[in-house]
Design an enzyme around this catalytic site. Sequence first.
Site, short mmCIF file in Angstrom:
data_model
loop_
_atom_site.label_atom_id
_atom_site.label_comp_id
_atom_site.label_asym_id
_atom_site.label_seq_id
_atom_site.Cartn_x
_atom_site.Cartn_y
_atom_site.Cartn_z
CE LYS A 112 -2.79 0.80 7.92
NZ LYS A 112 -2.02 1.95 7.39
O1 LIG Z 1 -1.68 -3.37 4.44
C1 LIG Z 1 -1.25 -2.20 4.42
C2 LIG Z 1 -1.97 -1.13 4.89
C3 LIG Z 1 -1.45 0.13 4.77
N1 LIG Z 1 -0.24 0.34 4.22
C4 LIG Z 1 0.24 1.74 4.12
O2 LIG Z 1 0.41 2.08 2.72
C5 LIG Z 1 1.60 2.82 2.54
C6 LIG Z 1 2.58 2.01 1.71
O3 LIG Z 1 3.76 2.74 1.49
P1 LIG Z 1 4.85 2.28 0.37
O4 LIG Z 1 5.94 3.28 0.55
O5 LIG Z 1 4.19 2.38 -0.97
O6 LIG Z 1 5.26 0.90 0.71
C7 LIG Z 1 2.11 3.16 3.93
O7 LIG Z 1 1.51 4.38 4.33
C8 LIG Z 1 1.57 2.02 4.79
O8 LIG Z 1 1.38 2.40 6.13
C9 LIG Z 1 0.47 -0.72 3.76
O9 LIG Z 1 1.60 -0.57 3.24
N2 LIG Z 1 -0.06 -1.96 3.86
#
Ligand SMILES: O=c1ccn([C@@H]2O[C@H](COP(=O)(O)O)[C@@H](O)[C@H]2O)c(=O)[nH]1
Length: 324
Positions: A112
Amino acid sequence: MDRLIEAIENAQNPSVVGLDPTPALVPPQVVASFADEVRDSVEDPAEIPAAQLAVAYFEFNRTIIDAVADIVPAVKPQIAMYEAIGPAGVDVYTMTCEYAQQQGLYVLGDIKRGDIGSTAAAYAGHLSGVANADSGNEPFDPWHEDAVTVNPYLGTDGITPFTDAAAAADKDIFVLVRTSNPSSKELQELDLADGGKLYERVADLVEGWGSGSIGRHGYSRVGAVVGATHPEEGAALRERMPHTFFLVPGYGAQGGTAAGVAGMFDADGSGAIVNSSRGIIGAWKKTGEYRDDMSANEALALAASAARKAAQDMRDDLRVNVYR
Ligand SMILES: O=c1ccn([C@@H]2O[C@H](COP(=O)(O)O)[C@@H](O)[C@H]2O)c(=O)[nH]1
């Protein structure tokens, strides 16, 4: 994006496992098992806890990767989890990316980044590699990422260095368009003076940024991040962005479902890849089989079998709902 799309087709699985280790998600006996090794290798005692965690993260990641590599096409390490423990963590991030690529997985680095053009050009080194005078200026790629996530808030001059680097290295970027978090509405849903929402304007820019790089499968090198927690908006964005591949986080731990993300795929069942991080790597905690008196190897074996089962369940859930 062609390599990712073909990897998804080979696996018949549009899902990506997020490698987001935290101290709570790695079994404690795994961390403890590296105490002696780290004490012998670290000069400053203050470094021991971070170094121990870093080694444990790598062992844990390797276990998860080995458990899912024949099921999923891709992994998404979240760099924040590694930066949180300092330089040793960043080393483990790159080692994890390299190991995943060696196992044939597409590596989507969730970094990001975004800044003014001159600084974005430096960040784009994640894709272009680092100039190496010792090897005739052949770039050296210390990051081992096939794609990275990018923040579009600074506009086109903050994006161009990434699209240029992606084109030169045959890699991809995914730009934040409609994020999965609750507060995303504070900015992304703002009404624009000339109609529409801010995230829709970003969506149009992203589709435009990719227009010169459309590949064999009809999608460009410039993907979009669209949260699984926004099913209707995601479906509308699918129509609005016909050449933009979606990375869809928010499945599982954040409440997103396979039925909810179905509209983010195209009529052929392509066009998106769905991420789950905690739901896969933390699956061992929900098995009811974990015991404090397990050895480190037993705990890793449980983490592996639970992650594999969770990845298979997610794949099957998506197959039923997406390939209608
Ligand atoms: O909009 C967004 C962008 C990035 N993320 C990232 O994805 C994973 C989600 O993790 P979970 O444990 O499956 O919830 C995490 O690395 C976030 O930084 C997001 O969730 N939403």
